[in-house]
Design a protein around this motif. Structure first.
Motif, mmCIF file in Angstrom:
data_model
loop_
_atom_site.group_PDB
_atom_site.id
_atom_site.type_symbol
_atom_site.label_atom_id
_atom_site.label_comp_id
_atom_site.label_asym_id
_atom_site.label_seq_id
_atom_site.Cartn_x
_atom_site.Cartn_y
_atom_site.Cartn_z
ATOM 1 N N GLU A 1 0.834 -1.199 0.000
ATOM 2 C CA GLU A 1 0.000 0.000 0.000
ATOM 3 C C GLU A 1 0.872 1.253 0.000
ATOM 4 N N LYS A 2 1.950 1.220 0.757
ATOM 5 C CA LYS A 2 2.865 2.357 0.791
ATOM 6 C C LYS A 2 3.541 2.537 -0.571
ATOM 7 N N THR A 3 3.918 1.451 -1.200
ATOM 8 C CA THR A 3 4.537 1.531 -2.524
ATOM 9 C C THR A 3 3.558 2.115 -3.537
ATOM 10 N N VAL A 4 2.289 1.707 -3.474
ATOM 11 C CA VAL A 4 1.281 2.265 -4.375
ATOM 12 C C VAL A 4 1.166 3.765 -4.153
ATOM 13 N N TRP A 5 1.100 4.182 -2.900
ATOM 14 C CA TRP A 5 1.013 5.612 -2.586
ATOM 15 C C TRP A 5 2.204 6.364 -3.188
ATOM 16 N N MET A 6 3.407 5.825 -3.002
ATOM 17 C CA MET A 6 4.607 6.488 -3.509
ATOM 18 C C MET A 6 4.615 6.540 -5.040
ATOM 19 N N MET A 7 4.233 5.460 -5.677
ATOM 20 C CA MET A 7 4.212 5.426 -7.132
ATOM 21 C C MET A 7 3.153 6.385 -7.682
ATOM 22 N N LYS A 8 1.988 6.414 -7.043
ATOM 23 C CA LYS A 8 0.934 7.340 -7.469
ATOM 24 C C LYS A 8 1.392 8.788 -7.259
ATOM 25 N N ALA A 9 2.104 9.055 -6.166
ATOM 26 C CA ALA A 9 2.642 10.408 -5.929
ATOM 27 C C ALA A 9 3.651 10.771 -7.012
ATOM 28 N N TRP A 10 4.484 9.802 -7.396
ATOM 29 C CA TRP A 10 5.466 10.037 -8.464
ATOM 30 C C TRP A 10 4.749 10.382 -9.763
ATOM 31 N N LEU A 11 3.620 9.713 -10.021
ATOM 32 C CA LEU A 11 2.830 9.970 -11.227
ATOM 33 C C LEU A 11 2.045 11.292 -11.131
ATOM 34 N N GLY A 12 2.026 11.882 -9.934
ATOM 35 C CA GLY A 12 1.256 13.112 -9.725
ATOM 36 C C GLY A 12 -0.217 12.848 -9.527
ATOM 37 N N GLU A 13 -0.542 11.628 -9.088
ATOM 38 C CA GLU A 13 -1.937 11.226 -8.893
ATOM 39 C C GLU A 13 -2.231 11.014 -7.418
ATOM 40 N N SER A 14 -3.493 11.104 -7.068
ATOM 41 C CA SER A 14 -3.933 10.805 -5.706
ATOM 42 C C SER A 14 -4.155 9.304 -5.570
ATOM 43 N N ILE A 15 -4.079 8.850 -4.368
ATOM 44 C CA ILE A 15 -4.327 7.435 -4.093
ATOM 45 C C ILE A 15 -5.780 7.154 -4.345
#
Length: 159
Positions: free
Chosen positions: A145-159
């Motif tokens: 879940e933390k990795t998804v959050w970080m990857m989505k943040a990198w993409l400039g997207e919200s969780i």
């Protein structure tokens, strides 16, 4: 109710081991995807993403081993052929991905599928009083879940 040598109901244990085999197959595809994007990534973010993808595939490789060993602990044989993995996998296969955003989107999509499987195993292992599997799934879920959050943040997207 018949129990195995670690005190778990044999019928429920077999069902959990089957679910773990599904998770194993999906993790193997995820792992191979990570290897592929690690090798093929191109562009200005190469120096950031190349080591990150290596970190992720190293972790996935460890998890593959943990899952297989848990399946063995439950008394079942883990899947171990690419044919079996391909048949059982729901994780999307990434082929020839070299663009940074597509690579990160593949990771997010893969983790989404893994998390669905892990949450089902978490529920079933709790019901079966299988703390070993339950604890493993809880740890995997928290980390992913933390990795998804970080990857989505990198993409400039919200969780």
């Amino acid at each position: 109710m018949t129990t195995n040598s670690i005190g778990l109901d044999t019928k429920k244990t077999k069902e959990i081991a089957d679910e773990l085999n599904s998770l194993l197959a999906n993790f193997q595809i995820y792992y191979q995807n990570l290897r592929g994007i690690h090798w093929n990534i191109r562009g200005k973010r190469f120096f950031d993403l190349h080591p990150k993808f290596e970190e992720l595939y190293t972790d996935a490789n460890l998890k593959v081993d943990e899952i297989a060993e848990r399946i063995l602990t439950l008394g079942v044989t883990p899947l171990h052929t690419f044919e079996d993995y391909s048949k059982a996998a729901k994780v999307p296969v990434g082929k020839n991905i070299s663009e940074d955003e597509k690579a990160v989107q593949l990771i997010v999509g893969s983790l989404y599928e893994l998390l669905k499987i892990e949450r089902q195993i978490l529920d079933d292992s709790a019901e079966a009083n299988d703390e070993g599997t339950n604890s493993m799934m809880s740890d995997f879920i928290t980390e992913q879940e933390k990795t998804v959050w970080m990857m989505k943040a990198w993409l400039g997207e919200s969780i």
